[in-house]
Scaffold this active site. Sequence first.
Site, PDB file in Angstrom:
ATOM      1  N   ARG A  47       0.828  -1.211   0.000  1.00  0.00           N
ATOM      2  CA  ARG A  47       0.000   0.000   0.000  1.00  0.00           C
ATOM      3  C   ARG A  47       0.867   1.268   0.000  1.00  0.00           C
ATOM      4  NH1 ARG A  47      -4.350   2.799   3.606  1.00  0.00           N
ATOM      5  NH2 ARG A  47      -5.778   3.356   1.926  1.00  0.00           N
ATOM      6  N   HIS A  51       0.557   4.093  -2.789  1.00  0.00           N
ATOM      7  CA  HIS A  51       0.168   5.475  -2.477  1.00  0.00           C
ATOM      8  C   HIS A  51       1.275   6.476  -2.766  1.00  0.00           C
ATOM      9  CE1 HIS A  51      -3.735   5.163   0.061  1.00  0.00           C
ATOM     10  NE2 HIS A  51      -3.753   4.374  -0.984  1.00  0.00           N
ATOM     11  N   TRP A 190     -10.335  -8.912   2.466  1.00  0.00           N
ATOM     12  CA  TRP A 190     -11.090  -9.234   1.250  1.00  0.00           C
ATOM     13  C   TRP A 190     -11.198 -10.744   1.033  1.00  0.00           C
ATOM     14  CZ3 TRP A 190      -8.010  -4.890   1.655  1.00  0.00           C
ATOM     15  CH2 TRP A 190      -8.545  -3.671   1.230  1.00  0.00           C
TER      16      TRP A 190
HETATM   17 ZN1  ZEM Z   1      -6.185  -0.322  -1.751  1.00  0.00          ZN
HETATM   18  N1  ZEM Z   1      -7.212   0.147  -0.073  1.00  0.00           N
HETATM   19  N2  ZEM Z   1      -7.389   0.911  -2.850  1.00  0.00           N
HETATM   20  N3  ZEM Z   1      -5.087  -0.697  -3.432  1.00  0.00           N
HETATM   21  N4  ZEM Z   1      -4.956  -1.475  -0.675  1.00  0.00           N
HETATM   22  C1  ZEM Z   1      -6.992  -0.375   1.184  1.00  0.00           C
HETATM   23  C2  ZEM Z   1      -6.044  -1.321   1.524  1.00  0.00           C
HETATM   24  C3  ZEM Z   1      -5.117  -1.844   0.646  1.00  0.00           C
HETATM   25  C4  ZEM Z   1      -8.469   1.645  -2.370  1.00  0.00           C
HETATM   26  C5  ZEM Z   1      -8.790   1.879  -1.018  1.00  0.00           C
HETATM   27  O1  ZEM Z   1      -9.530   2.915  -0.676  1.00  0.00           O
HETATM   28  C6  ZEM Z   1      -8.253   1.058   0.033  1.00  0.00           C
HETATM   29  C7  ZEM Z   1      -5.309  -0.204  -4.694  1.00  0.00           C
HETATM   30  C8  ZEM Z   1      -6.409   0.512  -5.079  1.00  0.00           C
HETATM   31  C9  ZEM Z   1      -7.374   1.029  -4.204  1.00  0.00           C
HETATM   32  C10 ZEM Z   1      -3.895  -2.188  -1.160  1.00  0.00           C
HETATM   33  C11 ZEM Z   1      -3.341  -2.110  -2.439  1.00  0.00           C
HETATM   34  C12 ZEM Z   1      -3.901  -1.385  -3.479  1.00  0.00           C
HETATM   35  C13 ZEM Z   1      -7.905   0.190   2.106  1.00  0.00           C
HETATM   36  C14 ZEM Z   1      -7.939  -0.098   3.593  1.00  0.00           C
HETATM   37  C15 ZEM Z   1      -8.696   1.081   1.408  1.00  0.00           C
HETATM   38  C16 ZEM Z   1      -9.826   1.893   1.991  1.00  0.00           C
HETATM   39  C17 ZEM Z   1      -6.921   0.795   4.308  1.00  0.00           C
HETATM   40  C18 ZEM Z   1      -6.869   0.556   5.781  1.00  0.00           C
HETATM   41  O2  ZEM Z   1      -7.887   0.819   6.448  1.00  0.00           O
HETATM   42  O3  ZEM Z   1      -5.816   0.112   6.277  1.00  0.00           O
HETATM   43  C19 ZEM Z   1      -9.171   2.236  -3.498  1.00  0.00           C
HETATM   44  C20 ZEM Z   1     -10.407   3.105  -3.437  1.00  0.00           C
HETATM   45  C21 ZEM Z   1      -8.499   1.838  -4.632  1.00  0.00           C
HETATM   46  C22 ZEM Z   1      -8.804   2.101  -6.068  1.00  0.00           C
HETATM   47  C23 ZEM Z   1     -10.009   2.333  -6.528  1.00  0.00           C
HETATM   48  C24 ZEM Z   1      -4.212  -0.563  -5.565  1.00  0.00           C
HETATM   49  C25 ZEM Z   1      -4.100  -0.158  -7.035  1.00  0.00           C
HETATM   50  C26 ZEM Z   1      -3.335  -1.297  -4.801  1.00  0.00           C
HETATM   51  C27 ZEM Z   1      -2.021  -1.914  -5.167  1.00  0.00           C
HETATM   52  C28 ZEM Z   1      -1.699  -2.257  -6.411  1.00  0.00           C
HETATM   53  C29 ZEM Z   1      -3.387  -3.061  -0.131  1.00  0.00           C
HETATM   54  C30 ZEM Z   1      -2.256  -4.071  -0.282  1.00  0.00           C
HETATM   55  C31 ZEM Z   1      -4.163  -2.841   1.012  1.00  0.00           C
HETATM   56  C32 ZEM Z   1      -4.050  -3.524   2.370  1.00  0.00           C
HETATM   57  C33 ZEM Z   1      -3.233  -2.676   3.315  1.00  0.00           C
HETATM   58  C34 ZEM Z   1      -3.093  -3.266   4.682  1.00  0.00           C
HETATM   59  O4  ZEM Z   1      -2.647  -2.517   5.564  1.00  0.00           O
HETATM   60  O5  ZEM Z   1      -3.391  -4.440   4.900  1.00  0.00           O
END
Ligand code: ZEM
Length: 290
Positions: A47, A51, A190
């Site tokens: 993440r 970001h 998920w």
């Molecule tokens: Zn995420 N993501 N993401 N993402 N994401 C979360 C967690 C993780 C969106 C989003 O709002 C959120 C991509 C695209 C998009 C990962 C990877 C990638 C979370 C939860 C949210 C809300 C955060 C938390 O509470 O800790 C949205 C709206 C996206 C696009 C529409 C893309 C592209 C990614 C990588 C290629 C990963 C690995 C996580 C899990 C993080 C963790 O701490 O476990």
Amino acid sequence: QKGDSPLVTKTFVPTKEDYQKVYDEVARLLVEKDDYDDGSYGPVLVRLAWHSSGTYDKETGTGGSNGATMRFAPEAEHGANAGLKVARDFLEPVKAKFPWISYGDLWTLAGACAIQEAGGPAIPWRPGRQDQDVSACTPDGRLPDAAKDQRHVRDIFYRMGFSDQEIVALLGAHALGRAHPDRSGFDGPWDFSPTVFTNEFFKLLLGEKWVHRKWSGPDQFTDNSSKSLMMLPTDMSLIKDKEFKKYVELYAKDNDTFFKDFSDAFVKLLELGVPFTNKPEDRFVFKTSE
Ligand code: ZEM
């Protein structure tokens, strides 16, 4: 002047082997520090890589992983980046051990490492990011808002230069990790193996019946069978939208194609806006640990 002048210091030019050492150290720490979340810092490192890269704007050429500007308050405090201090702090001992690597290179290398160590595809990577100062911070609002629909998802990812197919492939990263109520407000993983990189996100998206969760938090979806998994509104947009859905179907059926397309799109993401002096052919494929 000839001979060894004390005034001349050699600049250290790291080789592929030096970057592999950085990779190995991140991989080692992932195993050592397993007392976190579902047993791995890997997802939060992915993440961080995403970001730090996903602020890119192709019109102005600003943002992206080049400056590592999330080190500074304005960007670190953007709502979307809540919780990512955990990932940045995890990497500090690595930076201390290999001070020659830029933060931008370290964060993206760590993202590539986390994908490979979680059983995902190879993520070819190359160095070249230079750290910038606070003035290079991007404005808030460049990262996606999970409460929104497919129009927003397209606006955000088209701004970076991605296609529909690349968007769907990238979202497959949600096989990893979970949402934290104290970070995004959303809650839960998920899938049932949040530390293993698979195409499970797509299989579950199509295979389960997703219903609105009844709770006091932000609107999110829960699977009707176990009631322990979740989808964000933006995740659901991938099956509401016909164009997106055909790629969800493809990746749910064909893990190899997902791995290949994810790798290509993730490599592209991590390289957005980086002023490389090397070429795509110079990318390294790191050796995954045993
Ligand atoms: Zn995420 N993501 N993401 N993402 N994401 C979360 C967690 C993780 C969106 C989003 O709002 C959120 C991509 C695209 C998009 C990962 C990877 C990638 C979370 C939860 C949210 C809300 C955060 C938390 O509470 O800790 C949205 C709206 C996206 C696009 C529409 C893309 C592209 C990614 C990588 C290629 C990963 C690995 C996580 C899990 C993080 C963790 O701490 O476990």
